[in-house]
Scaffold this motif. Sequence first.
Motif, mmCIF file in Angstrom:
data_model
loop_
_atom_site.group_PDB
_atom_site.id
_atom_site.type_symbol
_atom_site.label_atom_id
_atom_site.label_comp_id
_atom_site.label_asym_id
_atom_site.label_seq_id
_atom_site.Cartn_x
_atom_site.Cartn_y
_atom_site.Cartn_z
ATOM 1 N N PHE A 1 0.833 -1.380 -0.024
ATOM 2 C CA PHE A 1 0.102 -0.031 0.079
ATOM 3 C C PHE A 1 0.850 1.196 0.016
ATOM 4 O O PHE A 1 0.447 2.204 -0.692
ATOM 5 C CB PHE A 1 -0.848 0.018 1.242
ATOM 6 N N ASP A 2 1.957 1.302 0.766
ATOM 7 C CA ASP A 2 2.868 2.328 0.709
ATOM 8 C C ASP A 2 3.663 2.591 -0.539
ATOM 9 O O ASP A 2 4.065 3.523 -0.930
ATOM 10 C CB ASP A 2 3.742 2.399 2.083
ATOM 11 N N LEU A 3 3.873 1.354 -1.328
ATOM 12 C CA LEU A 3 4.657 1.354 -2.541
ATOM 13 C C LEU A 3 3.920 1.956 -3.464
ATOM 14 O O LEU A 3 4.392 3.040 -4.515
ATOM 15 C CB LEU A 3 5.120 -0.030 -2.824
ATOM 16 N N ALA A 4 2.736 1.937 -3.561
ATOM 17 C CA ALA A 4 1.962 2.120 -4.713
ATOM 18 C C ALA A 4 0.261 2.661 -4.331
ATOM 19 O O ALA A 4 -0.377 2.067 -4.450
ATOM 20 C CB ALA A 4 1.799 1.302 -5.864
ATOM 21 N N PRO A 5 0.246 3.730 -3.374
ATOM 22 C CA PRO A 5 -0.978 3.939 -2.728
ATOM 23 C C PRO A 5 -1.967 4.220 -4.033
ATOM 24 O O PRO A 5 -1.752 4.772 -5.049
ATOM 25 C CB PRO A 5 -0.418 5.236 -1.827
ATOM 26 N N SER A 6 -3.179 3.918 -3.492
ATOM 27 C CA SER A 6 -4.341 4.523 -4.351
ATOM 28 C C SER A 6 -4.267 5.998 -4.618
ATOM 29 O O SER A 6 -4.093 6.698 -3.648
ATOM 30 C CB SER A 6 -5.764 4.072 -3.851
ATOM 31 N N PRO A 7 -4.573 6.331 -6.022
ATOM 32 C CA PRO A 7 -4.751 7.997 -6.214
ATOM 33 C C PRO A 7 -5.226 8.670 -5.013
ATOM 34 O O PRO A 7 -5.282 9.948 -4.952
ATOM 35 C CB PRO A 7 -5.227 8.149 -7.542
ATOM 36 N N ASP A 8 -6.748 8.136 -4.858
ATOM 37 C CA ASP A 8 -7.576 8.864 -3.909
ATOM 38 C C ASP A 8 -7.371 8.465 -2.246
ATOM 39 O O ASP A 8 -8.064 8.999 -1.527
ATOM 40 C CB ASP A 8 -9.100 8.567 -4.123
ATOM 41 N N ALA A 9 -6.270 7.843 -2.058
ATOM 42 C CA ALA A 9 -5.837 7.518 -0.439
ATOM 43 C C ALA A 9 -5.055 8.793 -0.052
ATOM 44 O O ALA A 9 -4.433 9.459 -0.468
ATOM 45 C CB ALA A 9 -4.920 6.373 -0.543
ATOM 46 N N ASN B 1 -11.525 4.400 6.508
ATOM 47 C CA ASN B 1 -11.982 4.969 7.881
ATOM 48 C C ASN B 1 -11.026 5.757 8.561
ATOM 49 O O ASN B 1 -11.077 6.325 9.715
ATOM 50 C CB ASN B 1 -12.067 3.698 8.701
ATOM 51 N N GLY B 2 -9.815 6.325 7.676
ATOM 52 C CA GLY B 2 -9.112 7.330 8.270
ATOM 53 C C GLY B 2 -7.705 6.678 9.105
ATOM 54 O O GLY B 2 -7.343 7.357 9.747
ATOM 55 N N GLU B 3 -7.789 5.376 9.017
ATOM 56 C CA GLU B 3 -6.759 4.786 9.738
ATOM 57 C C GLU B 3 -5.536 4.443 9.074
ATOM 58 O O GLU B 3 -5.636 4.172 7.947
ATOM 59 C CB GLU B 3 -7.172 3.347 10.369
ATOM 60 N N VAL B 4 -4.255 4.601 9.513
ATOM 61 C CA VAL B 4 -3.130 4.192 8.830
ATOM 62 C C VAL B 4 -2.958 2.685 8.686
ATOM 63 O O VAL B 4 -3.067 1.982 9.408
ATOM 64 C CB VAL B 4 -1.839 4.741 9.823
ATOM 65 N N ILE B 5 -2.710 2.383 7.293
ATOM 66 C CA ILE B 5 -2.632 1.056 6.833
ATOM 67 C C ILE B 5 -0.995 0.571 7.260
ATOM 68 O O ILE B 5 -0.313 1.224 7.086
ATOM 69 C CB ILE B 5 -2.800 0.997 5.397
ATOM 70 N N GLY B 6 -1.285 -0.455 8.104
ATOM 71 C CA GLY B 6 0.139 -1.061 8.435
ATOM 72 C C GLY B 6 0.020 -0.970 10.112
ATOM 73 O O GLY B 6 1.118 -1.716 10.658
#
Length: 448
Positions: A371-379, A391-396
């Motif tokens: 997810f950090d390598l290639a995040p979604s454009p709307d993330a 939900n506004g939570e940090v992934i990982g």
Amino acid sequence: MPDKRYEFTPRDGDCTKDLQAAIDQCAGADVTLVLCAGTHFCAGLELKSNLSMHLQEGAILCMLDGYERYAKNTVGVIAEDSDRAMLVASHQKNISLSGKGIIEAHGEAYIVGALEEMGTHIPAAKRPRTLVIEHCENFSLSDITIKDSPMWTIHMVNSRTVNIEHVCVDNDRKMPNTDGIVIDACEAVSISHCSIATADDGIVLKTSAKGNSLEPVGICKAISVAHCTIESHSCALKIGTESFGDFEAINFTHCTIERSNRALGIFSRDGGNISNVNFSDISVDCHETPQGFWGSGEAITVNCLDRRKELPAGKIENITFSNITGRMQGAINLYSDSPSGIDRIFFRSVALEQVEGPYNSGRFDVRPTHFDLAPSPDAAGRANAFVKDENGEVIGLVPYPDGQPGIFGRNINGLICENVEIKRPSPLPAGWNTNVFMMAKDESPLWT
């Protein structure tokens, strides 16, 4: 140091042209180039073979602001979209930089905003590194202080026989990607008696990829780090995450970790194997930081995750932690989510006090993921730093199952513990696991 000296005195304004001419003249002429006391304003400099350059006490090499000023100092490894550095040596040998002088890199000029919730500045999209030594042999750096680097501070790439001692790095504690010393695919490196204080990793070993490919620059082998003091809001002594080539025969010993987030860390992501690593006689002081920094106040972290389907993470094996003492607000984390796995981890004489922290207690950190390598454009977030879910939570950042233990392990083979003590509060903070050890085996991958 050669007996003959050429003294370079301060000039009015930009002295780049004059100083580069002095470097070219002294290199190979058995003449030491001495930067005299005073301020020397300059842009990009290219270091040459057989150069001995000495910064007198009171000398300040003041690097001028602006990414474009360093366009001629491009380097082979692209890092955080940076392809250049303020000082560069490429395919050279027998270089010595020494002296009690200061290199001022003016990182504040590359700050474009603030992320208060994350605890970091927003950096400019393009920032130069301070010093890059690539494809060089027999390089020495001693006694110099480097202040306020805008990006990686000292980056050694695919070089051999390197000695760094009594060097001080003092960077802005909120500036992302300001790693202190980066040893990247090098062999026969000694780092000793250095003092590093920075927002990002303190002393970190990497094996980067060539350009935009997945081919490793090389391997890291025969690296020694000793008698250093580190303050880091990320990880003080680290291997990874860039790990395209192998790492072996690595020793971290007799170091002091102060006011840091993570202390000791190994992160496999990119296909290179990591083996025969020793951490010994190290005192740690680990504090949680805001979510913009990777980590949760752990004394020790070892994790292995695939972040590219086409390039599984490399195996981690035969890692020893001995005579590790101090305190931590997180837990020891050993986490394997890749089939490559983690094998033979040895804890010998580990004594840590575990205390409650202000931010992430109850969660462990597996960043970076794909997810950090290639995040979604709307993330929401910043690539290779943090990404938030819907939900506004940090992934990982992941809650511990049943609360925070003292030592957490997932899919670890061959964990050996001898004389290990985790001192915990009594009563335990709310939400903590009553078990000191929490181990899970045969768990399915979550992050592929």
